[in-house]
Design an enzyme around this catalytic site. Structure first.
Site, PDB file in Angstrom:
ATOM      1  N   ASP A 184       9.339  82.569  59.521  1.00 44.27           N
ATOM      2  CA  ASP A 184       9.441  83.356  60.755  1.00 44.27           C
ATOM      3  C   ASP A 184      10.722  84.175  60.815  1.00 44.27           C
ATOM      4  O   ASP A 184      10.729  85.296  61.314  1.00 44.27           O
ATOM      5  CB  ASP A 184       9.362  82.435  61.978  1.00 44.27           C
ATOM      6  CG  ASP A 184       7.947  81.929  62.184  1.00 44.27           C
ATOM      7  OD1 ASP A 184       7.016  82.537  61.629  1.00 44.27           O
ATOM      8  OD2 ASP A 184       7.789  80.915  62.884  1.00 44.27           O
TER       9      ASP A 184
ATOM     10  N   GLU B 222     -22.133  76.181  44.120  1.00 44.12           N
ATOM     11  CA  GLU B 222     -21.025  76.422  45.054  1.00 44.12           C
ATOM     12  C   GLU B 222     -21.391  75.892  46.424  1.00 44.12           C
ATOM     13  O   GLU B 222     -22.570  75.774  46.741  1.00 44.12           O
ATOM     14  CB  GLU B 222     -20.812  77.934  45.226  1.00 44.12           C
ATOM     15  CG  GLU B 222     -20.344  78.627  44.004  1.00 44.12           C
ATOM     16  CD  GLU B 222     -20.533  80.136  44.113  1.00 44.12           C
ATOM     17  OE1 GLU B 222     -20.840  80.634  45.216  1.00 44.12           O
ATOM     18  OE2 GLU B 222     -20.393  80.796  43.089  1.00 44.12           O
TER      19      GLU B 222
ATOM     20  N   LYS C   8     -22.147  76.279  50.237  1.00 42.09           N
ATOM     21  CA  LYS C   8     -22.640  77.386  51.060  1.00 42.09           C
ATOM     22  C   LYS C   8     -21.877  77.314  52.379  1.00 42.09           C
ATOM     23  O   LYS C   8     -22.092  76.402  53.183  1.00 42.09           O
ATOM     24  CB  LYS C   8     -24.142  77.265  51.283  1.00 42.09           C
ATOM     25  CG  LYS C   8     -24.721  78.444  52.030  1.00 42.09           C
ATOM     26  CD  LYS C   8     -26.234  78.398  52.029  1.00 42.09           C
ATOM     27  CE  LYS C   8     -26.849  79.649  52.614  1.00 42.09           C
ATOM     28  NZ  LYS C   8     -26.439  79.947  53.979  1.00 42.09           N
TER      29      LYS C   8
ATOM     30  N   ASP D 119     -20.725  78.068  56.060  1.00 40.21           N
ATOM     31  CA  ASP D 119     -21.486  78.452  57.246  1.00 40.21           C
ATOM     32  C   ASP D 119     -20.590  79.279  58.159  1.00 40.21           C
ATOM     33  O   ASP D 119     -19.970  78.760  59.082  1.00 40.21           O
ATOM     34  CB  ASP D 119     -21.958  77.172  57.948  1.00 40.21           C
ATOM     35  CG  ASP D 119     -23.000  77.467  59.001  1.00 40.21           C
ATOM     36  OD1 ASP D 119     -23.507  78.605  59.026  1.00 40.21           O
ATOM     37  OD2 ASP D 119     -23.301  76.562  59.797  1.00 40.21           O
TER      38      ASP D 119
ATOM     39  N   TYR E  42     -16.976  84.597  47.093  1.00 39.73           N
ATOM     40  CA  TYR E  42     -17.924  83.986  46.161  1.00 39.73           C
ATOM     41  C   TYR E  42     -18.814  84.954  45.395  1.00 39.73           C
ATOM     42  O   TYR E  42     -19.690  84.535  44.679  1.00 39.73           O
ATOM     43  CB  TYR E  42     -18.814  82.986  46.898  1.00 39.73           C
ATOM     44  CG  TYR E  42     -19.398  83.494  48.204  1.00 39.73           C
ATOM     45  CD1 TYR E  42     -20.255  84.579  48.239  1.00 39.73           C
ATOM     46  CD2 TYR E  42     -19.071  82.870  49.408  1.00 39.73           C
ATOM     47  CE1 TYR E  42     -20.780  85.039  49.417  1.00 39.73           C
ATOM     48  CE2 TYR E  42     -19.606  83.329  50.608  1.00 39.73           C
ATOM     49  CZ  TYR E  42     -20.464  84.411  50.598  1.00 39.73           C
ATOM     50  OH  TYR E  42     -20.982  84.870  51.763  1.00 39.73           O
TER      51      TYR E  42
ATOM     52  N   LYS F 203     -30.568  74.008  51.346  1.00 44.27           N
ATOM     53  CA  LYS F 203     -30.032  73.759  52.689  1.00 44.27           C
ATOM     54  C   LYS F 203     -29.980  72.263  52.979  1.00 44.27           C
ATOM     55  O   LYS F 203     -30.984  71.566  52.796  1.00 44.27           O
ATOM     56  CB  LYS F 203     -30.929  74.435  53.729  1.00 44.27           C
ATOM     57  CG  LYS F 203     -31.030  75.945  53.565  1.00 44.27           C
ATOM     58  CD  LYS F 203     -29.888  76.646  54.218  1.00 44.27           C
ATOM     59  CE  LYS F 203     -30.208  76.802  55.688  1.00 44.27           C
ATOM     60  NZ  LYS F 203     -29.417  77.809  56.337  1.00 44.27           N
TER      61      LYS F 203
ATOM     62  N   CYS G 296     -26.666  72.059  94.048  1.00 41.94           N
ATOM     63  CA  CYS G 296     -25.494  71.662  93.275  1.00 41.94           C
ATOM     64  C   CYS G 296     -25.216  70.169  93.503  1.00 41.94           C
ATOM     65  O   CYS G 296     -25.101  69.733  94.658  1.00 41.94           O
ATOM     66  CB  CYS G 296     -24.286  72.496  93.708  1.00 41.94           C
ATOM     67  SG  CYS G 296     -22.759  71.929  92.927  1.00 41.94           S
TER      68      CYS G 296
ATOM     69  N   CYS H 234     -21.760  69.905  95.561  1.00 47.14           N
ATOM     70  CA  CYS H 234     -21.505  70.411  96.913  1.00 47.14           C
ATOM     71  C   CYS H 234     -22.776  70.784  97.668  1.00 47.14           C
ATOM     72  O   CYS H 234     -22.703  71.338  98.761  1.00 47.14           O
ATOM     73  CB  CYS H 234     -20.561  71.609  96.852  1.00 47.14           C
ATOM     74  SG  CYS H 234     -21.337  73.072  96.136  1.00 47.14           S
TER      75      CYS H 234
ATOM     76  N   CYS I  18     -23.616  77.406  90.433  1.00 52.30           N
ATOM     77  CA  CYS I  18     -23.356  77.093  91.832  1.00 52.30           C
ATOM     78  C   CYS I  18     -22.499  78.247  92.348  1.00 52.30           C
ATOM     79  O   CYS I  18     -21.398  78.478  91.842  1.00 52.30           O
ATOM     80  CB  CYS I  18     -22.604  75.780  91.960  1.00 52.30           C
ATOM     81  SG  CYS I  18     -21.949  75.570  93.625  1.00 52.30           S
TER      82      CYS I  18
ATOM     83  N   CYS J 149     -16.662  74.368  96.034  1.00 54.38           N
ATOM     84  CA  CYS J 149     -17.258  73.333  95.185  1.00 54.38           C
ATOM     85  C   CYS J 149     -16.123  72.658  94.389  1.00 54.38           C
ATOM     86  O   CYS J 149     -15.408  73.339  93.649  1.00 54.38           O
ATOM     87  CB  CYS J 149     -18.275  74.008  94.270  1.00 54.38           C
ATOM     88  SG  CYS J 149     -19.075  72.911  93.113  1.00 54.38           S
TER      89      CYS J 149
HETATM   90  S1  IVH Z   1     -24.001  84.462  47.381  1.00 56.57           S
HETATM   91  C1  IVH Z   1     -26.402  88.094  46.163  1.00 56.57           C
HETATM   92  N1  IVH Z   1     -22.566  82.312  47.786  1.00 56.57           N
HETATM   93  O1  IVH Z   1     -25.219  82.698  52.731  1.00 56.57           O
HETATM   94  C2  IVH Z   1     -25.840  86.782  46.560  1.00 56.57           C
HETATM   95  N2  IVH Z   1     -23.604  83.327  49.665  1.00 56.57           N
HETATM   96  O2  IVH Z   1     -28.147  82.987  53.139  1.00 56.57           O
HETATM   97  C3  IVH Z   1     -24.957  86.883  47.730  1.00 56.57           C
HETATM   98  N3  IVH Z   1     -23.089  82.228  51.801  1.00 56.57           N
HETATM   99  O3  IVH Z   1     -25.373  86.149  53.250  1.00 56.57           O
HETATM  100  C4  IVH Z   1     -24.689  85.642  48.434  1.00 56.57           C
HETATM  101  N4  IVH Z   1     -21.778  80.654  50.983  1.00 56.57           N
HETATM  102  O4  IVH Z   1     -23.224  84.943  53.933  1.00 56.57           O
HETATM  103  C5  IVH Z   1     -23.340  83.263  48.358  1.00 56.57           C
HETATM  104  N5  IVH Z   1     -21.221  80.423  47.990  1.00 56.57           N
HETATM  105  C6  IVH Z   1     -21.979  81.370  48.551  1.00 56.57           C
HETATM  106  C7  IVH Z   1     -22.223  81.416  49.940  1.00 56.57           C
HETATM  107  C8  IVH Z   1     -23.046  82.414  50.456  1.00 56.57           C
HETATM  108  C9  IVH Z   1     -22.316  81.170  52.088  1.00 56.57           C
HETATM  109  C10 IVH Z   1     -23.846  82.987  52.828  1.00 56.57           C
HETATM  110  C11 IVH Z   1     -23.726  84.477  52.710  1.00 56.57           C
HETATM  111  C12 IVH Z   1     -25.128  84.975  52.547  1.00 56.57           C
HETATM  112  C13 IVH Z   1     -25.943  83.849  53.090  1.00 56.57           C
HETATM  113  C14 IVH Z   1     -27.302  83.827  52.462  1.00 56.57           C
END
Ligand code: IVH
Length: 571
Positions: free
Chosen positions: A38, A113, A115, A117, A225, A312, A406, A409, A424, A430
């Site tokens: 900082d 990898e 995924k 969210d 990624y 998934k 409510c 109140c 409400c 309230c």
């Molecule tokens: S690869 C052409 N790798 O999942 C391939 N996507 O349902 C491009 N996502 O739109 C995507 N982790 O937002 C890839 N390790 C990962 C990911 C990933 C999350 C998301 C991404 C994509 C969506 C597809």
């Protein structure tokens, strides 16, 4: 300092701070203390302020964002943003593997990898400098959110190392770590604001904010990624990731090359168990063919690449009995129905309540008391009911009827058109709304009254000492000191805190009043448009609508607030 020395010092500080940002945010291995960081940042800020000729939009000082309000421009993606096809079980993974082998006539290696969210983002760099950060949008074009993305400290504004192409694009996911999300929600409890549902929605809301200085405070992060194959960076996806990492991007360390689909399944099973320990939300595993040549051979469909698939994770689901439904009135007056359940264990935690969100959800579930319900703990903080086991329903079970009054109140609830929630409307009478309003008023971002917190407000209210924010200023130190848990010292501190708050700016006071839809940004706009509170109070809805950026809902809310005698009486 002469001008050359200043320029050199600015240059050195920028380099050092960039490197420290990288070590801290990407490598999670800081080598200096926050304090020292900082100090350097402050020194750089001061030098830049006094020497505007050396301004640079890529300076680390610019990561704090600016409060310039801007509409997002639409930018066309150079390479279409594809999505992934999903699989939900091992059988489908074996099908994927068989198809890849058949279509490629080879036994390709895979990369697995996490995924993430979050919110997908595409970054473009020209000559190593970040030019655009664009959301997925419809896959063809998205919003240019560059100003907001620049505030994310783990994202390089300038590429490190060497070997990057002069035109470079990389895709990744913006996320809000769980601990940041939880802290944000704790603050919202204090301010009486509605809780945010999950880190993904919060990230998506944050990145579309108009004020990048607010984004900067939200501490988003980004994992990268994918480099579009057409860029031809290297011969394999895994090498592309290594290169990206060497140029300063955060690439997940939990990435594994697999020679067989069984190894892929092993990786999935491991993370299905362990993912709750990760600092950010994940919803599956992405499996990609490693070789770019094979990827190109396999090609894409209109929506997704043929060389990748997402597995998934399943949210854990359990069945239990619905005992009753209760209704909570929040500090804004919003009513939230809550299911009281027979206690069960989900993903290692005990659950006996689930949010039902609003009347539509109850109606869509066709919920009856004593029903056996299916409960899931997904990305949300509070578990939710996702279905009813109708076969187990006793014919005499009563349908859940939404309340009309409510519970706090007894005022008749209202539901505005297009709104999911019942409210409400008795905001000044309230109890949870009165307390919520006062708690918001004293909070740090509002009047910042030293010595007071949620508990003191509860205490004063329950003792009948305050009924609105104006009563705070009439509090008697002797009365405060007489309360259990508070003494002479606290009383003096509160009094001094209240006294000090009298000098706070008009826009903070306006925000502190807790008028529905009047957040910090709207308060700023209003203060610019009206000279004083009297003018604002006298404004008609039309006059309010004339103010740039004030829409119908906001104008009506402000007008209704000042039309209320109890509110006018505060001034
Ligand atoms: S690869 C052409 N790798 O999942 C391939 N996507 O349902 C491009 N996502 O739109 C995507 N982790 O937002 C890839 N390790 C990962 C990911 C990933 C999350 C998301 C991404 C994509 C969506 C597809």
């Amino acid at each position: 300092m002469d001008i050359k020395t200043i320029e050199n010092r600015i240059e050195t500080l920028r380099k050092e701070l960039d490197q420290h940002n990288y070590l801290y945010y990407v490598k999670a291995a800081a080598v200096i203390s926050d304090y020292d960081f900082d100090q350097k940042l402050k020194e750089l800020e001061a030098l830049e302020k006094d020497n505007p000729q050396f301004a640079d939009p890529l300076s680390p000082t610019q990561r704090v964002g600016s409060d310039i309000t801007s509409e997002f421009q639409q930018v066309k993606h150079k390479y279409q943003v594809l999505s992934l096809s999903n699989t939900y079980n091992e059988g489908e993974l074996h099908d994927f593997d068989a198809r890849i082998k058949k279509e490629s006539n080879l036994e390709p290696e895979y990369v697995c990898e996490l995924k993430f969210d979050g919110v997908s983002i595409s970054l473009t760099y020209e000559n190593g400098i970040l030019k655009h950060a664009v959301t997925r949008g419809d896959g063809v074009q998205g919003d240019d959110v560059t100003a907001n993305v620049k505030t994310i400290r783990s994202i390089p504004l300038k590429l490190q190392g060497e070997g990057w192409p002069s035109e470079f694009e990389i895709r990744g996911e913006l996320v809000m770590p769980f601990d940041v999300f939880e802290k944000l929600n704790e603050e919202r409890v204090v301010n009486g604001e509605e809780l945010l549902a999950n880190p993904r929605n919060t990230t998506s809301g944050t990145i579309k904010m108009q004020d990048s200085s607010v984004v900067a405070k939200r501490q988003l992060d980004g994992y990268f990624y994918y480099v579009p194959g057409a860029i031809r960076l290297s011969e394999s996806h895994s090498r592309n990731l290594e290169l990206a990492q060497s140029w300063g991007f955060k690439v997940s360390e939990h990435t594994r090359k697999c020679a067989t689909i069984d190894q892929v399944i092993e990786f999935i099973q491991f993370w299905d168990r362990e993912r709750s320990k990760l600092p950010v939300a994940t919803d599956g595993i992405v499996i990609k063919v490693d070789s770019i040549a094979i990827q190109n051979d396999l090609g894409t469909t209109a929506k997704s690449p043929r060389w990748a698939v997402a597995y998934k994770f399943k949210a854990e689901q359990v069945e239990t009995k619905l005992l009753s439904v209760s209704y909570q009135v929040g500090r804004t007056g919003a009513v939230t129905p809550v299911a009281n359940l027979e206690e069960v264990q989900i993903s290692g935690t005990k659950v006996k309540r689930a949010s039902l969100h609003n009347a539509d959800i109850i109606a869509n579930l066709d919920l009856h008391l004593n029903d056996i319900v299916k409960v899931e703990k997904g990305g949300e903080i509070i578990p939710k009911i996702v279905g009813v086991n109708e076969e187990e329903r006793h014919p005499l079970n009563q349908r859940v009827q939404y309340i009309t009054l409510c519970p706090e109140c007894n005022t008749e609830l209202v539901r505005d058109e297009g709104e999911a929630k019942h409210y409400c409307p008795n905001s000044t009478g309230c109890p949870p709304q009165i307390k919520g309003n006062i708690i918001h008023f004293i909070s740090r971002k509002a009047m910042d009254i030293d010595g007071m917190g949620e508990e003191t407000v509860e205490l004063f209210y329950n003792e009948g000492m305050i009924k609105n924010v104006a009563d705070l200023y009439a509090l008697n130190p002797t009365d405060i000191a007489g309360l259990e848990r508070l003494g002479e010292k606290s009383a003096q501190r509160i009094k001094a805190g209240l006294e000090a708050s009298k000098t706070i700016s008009f826009e903070r006071v306006l925000f502190a009043l807790g008028i529905r839809f009047v957040g910090e940004t709207v308060a700023k706009i209003l203060v610019k448009a009206f000279k004083n509170i009297d003018q604002m109070m006298a404004a008609t809805t039309e006059e309010l609508l004339d103010v740039n950026e004030i829409g119908g809902r906001i104008a009506e809310s402000i007008h209704a607030y000042f039309a209320d005698e109890k509110c006018r009486a505060l001034f």
